[in-house]
Design an enzyme around this catalytic site. Structure first.
Site, PDB file in Angstrom:
ATOM      1  N   GLY A 629     -40.442  10.519  -2.533  1.00  0.00           N
ATOM      2  CA  GLY A 629     -41.707  11.219  -2.607  1.00  0.00           C
ATOM      3  C   GLY A 629     -41.943  12.080  -1.389  1.00  0.00           C
ATOM      4  N   CYS A 630     -42.870  13.028  -1.520  1.00  0.00           N
ATOM      5  CA  CYS A 630     -43.123  13.986  -0.443  1.00  0.00           C
ATOM      6  C   CYS A 630     -43.785  13.323   0.766  1.00  0.00           C
ATOM      7  CB  CYS A 630     -43.968  15.137  -0.953  1.00  0.00           C
ATOM      8  SG  CYS A 630     -45.450  14.633  -1.853  1.00  0.00           S
TER       9      CYS A 630
END
Length: 812
Positions: A629-630
């Site tokens: 995920g970012c």
């Protein structure tokens, strides 16, 4: 306390022309605060801690008088006085005492013009009559006092030495009048100044035995000082920052005189002052230890020249002549040859012995190239249809002194065509690419060549593809990881990518990256909402969105129509697609999932695709890769290096642009609601909190927010650490050392800003503020949520899975 004039991230690099990093010390700089440790910390901004410590140890290995002679052009005192004083202050505060000698040519000309006197020159030498000498003396005294005063104001003890050092006779009294030729150097005033803790600041005025002042060229005087003191470094500061190649217009990085001097003197652009300067330096270095060198640099680059591997400006040294050999008997010292071969990775790993390789060489035709001490050794085999560069091995010294380029140029003179093989994980592939016409990769090896026609390249690739060329050996020749990248057209086989769920922002960015990737093509894009519409932003082919169902994917997988499946679907949706791909059992295709569905996999079937923290070989060999995920990517990179010092739960305050909420309308991407607003959400147990904690094996607290900008994330992370364990500088060093070779991670002393990371393909980590109790550090990390937080990272994983260079197609 310090005013920063220029700031760039300067990691270890080769001798290239680069941006400058420089600190100006304000006029009220107090010596009480100018401690050695403070200055060393600032020096660490221009290079790694290892480099600074290495060069400090090197420079302090000799007497203080033998550190350096620095010749300062007169124009620098007028135009760059603060920068010059600050440079010298850095050296002074780490206990280094250069002998500084300055000229005053421009000031003399200006004063002469003001008094209506036309400067006269003969053979480039200023004719110095009594009137001119009056001006020369006045200028020297004024400029010397100007520099000494500037140094004293910033806490540097400096001593003006305007006479009593150079003894001289008339060079030619009738021709040049009061111009001297130095006959002796009196070291006592210089040594007395240094022994008393003062920087000696000299003019190039000389005196006859009867006391008559004579004018001497400052370059010549600096050379005489160097002959007397035999310093480790001789530095000429000038406005151009080096010697410029008159044919290319580029600054020359390094000149190895023993090998290059004769050819250099034949160059049409080497004339007048340039020719005289190179000749004088060559003559000077012939009388000094081989370890001595001359650097011609800009004043702003002084620290970089002295304290980094990359150096700056033009480095001139004697080096060694290159020696060609065609048989083992021509190597006079077998131990020297053995030591050179021990640098080879296969020999170092035990896969190959020196004795077996030497036995192999006895039965074939080869030609070796190397300098006299074999700091660099290359071996070209001539038995096959095309000559093969079989070894190219260099010590660090050979690389830093540019011997590697000299040897490769020598090879090119002898061989119009050549090929060689390099391990794809070699961190210095850019150098190989820069020397080649093309390349082809397979199974972790890259075949390079130059000089071959199309049919010959096809034949070479066919042999390489069927492994008849033989296994390649990784090369250790180029040890500097900050080479500029030099990608050339390569002959990789094209891979087909299918995007399932490609309508979102991440999908759009990945499409754009693939469109510019030389070895990837999109074969299918699937989106229920966009079915039947043309794929926008992709120029390689006319692709139309389809709405692929599991049975369609199964058929494509059975027919081996797709090399990489990218699942760009919402959380909880992609399992049916993954299951049908798994069921076919095609070992060659790969799956990369951009959702959170498999980031917590415990079966061992999925590999977490964060290359900077996970084993790249595992990612490359995995069938299924979960893309991080970012928020989680930036947070892990920002926390991981400190794990062993953490004493509590890190708290992450994350703020994302509204693109992170996706394209489906919601309160988190409502532009009107976000105007002048900040919206916190998922206050506890956010999926990224779980992801960060599970990957770091460390509990963290994470609170996400969405702001009114479009893309980019900022993390402010409070990390409790063991009391009084680390300073801010030490923490920064930990991060610099950990991410030294990572091309998509930047370590910055300043707090990074979202606007600086938006549309960039990496992570910036900075801040490193330690509280007064020394039990908490605050670190700030920024990342573009659509790029390194998603699409760029996906492309890294695709590249690794397909055997490409990890950064292929990612603008650096």
């Amino acid at each position: 306390m310090f005013k920063k004039v220029y700031k760039f991230n300067l990691a270890n690099s080769v001798r290239l022309s680069e941006p400058k990093l420089f600190y100006t010390l304000p006029i009220n700089f107090s010596h009480n605060y100018s401690t050695k440790s403070t200055v060393i910390q600032l020096l660490n901004n221009i290079g790694s801690k290892r480099e600074v410590e290495q060069y400090l140890k090197y420079f302090t290995s000799v007497s203080q008088q033998q550190f350096a002679v620095i010749k300062v052009g007169g124009a620098i005192i007028t135009q760059q006085l603060n920068e010059l004083a600050s440079c010298l202050a850095f050296l002074y505060h780490v206990g280094l005492y250069p002998i500084v000698l300055h000229g005053t040519g421009p000031q003399i000309n200006e004063l002469l013009e003001n008094e209506g006197v036309e400067p006269e020159y003969e053979d480039g030498i200023r004719i110095t009559n009594p009137k001119t000498m009056e001006v020369v003396r006045k200028c020297f005294l004024e400029q010397n006092l100007t520099l000494v005063t500037a140094l004293e104001k910033i806490g540097v003890h400096a001593r003006p030495i305007t006479g009593g050092v150079f003894e001289a006779n008339y060079l030619d009294k009738d021709k040049y009048q009061l111009v001297g030729k130095i006959t002796g150097v009196n070291k006592n005033p210089i040594e007395a100044a240094i022994n008393s803790g003062y920087l000696p600041i000299l003019t190039s005025l000389a005196e006859t035995s009867s006391g008559q002042l004579l004018n001497v060229n400052a370059d010549v005087a600096a050379g005489e000082l160097a002959r007397e003191f035999e310093p480790l470094k001789i530095v000429y500061l000038n406005e151009k920052g080096g010697i410029i190649n008159g044919s290319t217009g580029e600054k020359i990085s390094t000149i190895n005189l023993d090998e290059e001097f004769d050819d250099l003197m034949k160059e049409s652009w080497v004339k007048y002052g340039t020719k005289l300067k190179i000749k004088e330096i060559n003559d000077l270095l012939q009388h000094l230890p081989r370890s001595s060198s001359v650097a011609i640099i800009d004043v702003n680059d002084l620290q970089k020249e002295l304290f980094t591997d990359s150096g700056a400006g033009t480095l001139i040294r004697r080096g060694y002549k290159l020696v060609n050999r065609n048989s083992l008997s021509e190597f006079g010292n077998p131990d020297l040859l053995r030591n050179a071969l021990l640098r080879d990775p296969e020999i170092k790993s035990g896969k190959l012995s020196v004795a077996s390789y030497l036995k192999f060489l006895e039965g074939i035709n080869f030609k070796s190239y190397g300098d006299e001490p074999l700091e660099v050794l290359s071996i070209v085999l001539e038995n096959g249809k095309f000559p093969k560069l079989d070894k190219f091995l260099s010590s660090k010294t050979g690389w830093l002194n540019n011997v590697t380029d000299n040897i490769f140029n020598s090879i090119k003179k002898d061989f119009d065509e050549l090929f060689w093989i390099v391990n794809e994980n070699d961190s210095n592939l850019a150098w190989y690419f820069s020397k080649s016409d093309g390349s082809f990769a397979k199974n972790g090896q890259i075949l390079f060549w130059y000089g071959l026609n199309t049919n010959e390249v096809s034949e070479l690739i066919k042999d390489f593809d069927t492994s008849s060329i033989g296994s390649a050996l990784a090369s250790n020749v180029f040890t500097n990881g900050q080479q500029k990248r030099g990608y050339h057209k390569r002959a990789y086989s094209t891979k087909k990518v299918a995007l399932i769920g490609a309508r979102g922002y991440t999908g759009q960015n990945l499409i754009k990256l693939i469109d510019n990737h030389p070895y990837l093509e999109i074969s299918h894009v699937s989106s229920r909402e966009l079915e039947g519409q043309k794929l926008q932003g992709y120029n390689k082919d006319n692709i139309v969105y389809s709405n692929l169902q599991p049975e369609d994917i199964k058929k494509l997988e059975q027919d081996k129509k797709v090399d990489v499946w990218v699942m760009a679907l919402p959380n909880g949706v992609c399992k049916p697609f993954v299951d049908v791909i798994d069921a076919v059992g095609n070992p060659d295709s790969k799956i990369i999932d951009l959702s959170a569905d498999y980031r917590f996999d415990t079966s061992g079937e999925w590999v977490y695709g964060l290359p900077e923290l996970n084993d790249r070989s595992k990612i490359a060999n995995a069938k299924k890769i979960s893309n991080p995920g970012c928020y989680a990517t930036a947070a892990q990179i920002a926390i991981a290096p400190l794990k062993k010092y953490i004493d509590g739960i890190p708290n992450i305050f994350g703020v994302s642009g509204y693109s992170g909420a996706g394209t489906k309308p919601s309160s988190k991407n409502n532009v009107e609601l976000l105007q002048n607003n900040l919206i916190p959400y998922s206050l506890t147990d956010h999926v990224h909190e779980k992801e960060i904690s599970s990957q770091l094996n460390l509990p963290v607290a994470f609170t996400p927010h969405v702001a009114q900008w479009f893309q980019g994330i900022s993390h402010t992370i409070n990390i409790p650490i063991k009391r009084e364990s680390l300073t801010s500088r030490e923490i920064r060093n930990i991060y610099q050392d950990r991410y030294h070779d990572e091309k998509l991670i930047t370590i910055n002393g300043d707090v990074p800003l979202v606007k600086d990371i938006s549309n960039k393909h990496g992570v910036i980590v900075g801040g490193f503020a330690v509280n007064s109790n020394q039990d908490r550090v605050v670190i700030v990390a920024t990342i573009d949520n659509l790029l390194k937080g998603a699409a760029s990272q996906c492309l890294q994983n695709i590249n690794l899975s397909q055997g490409f260079n990890e950064y292929e197609g990612i603008p650096l």
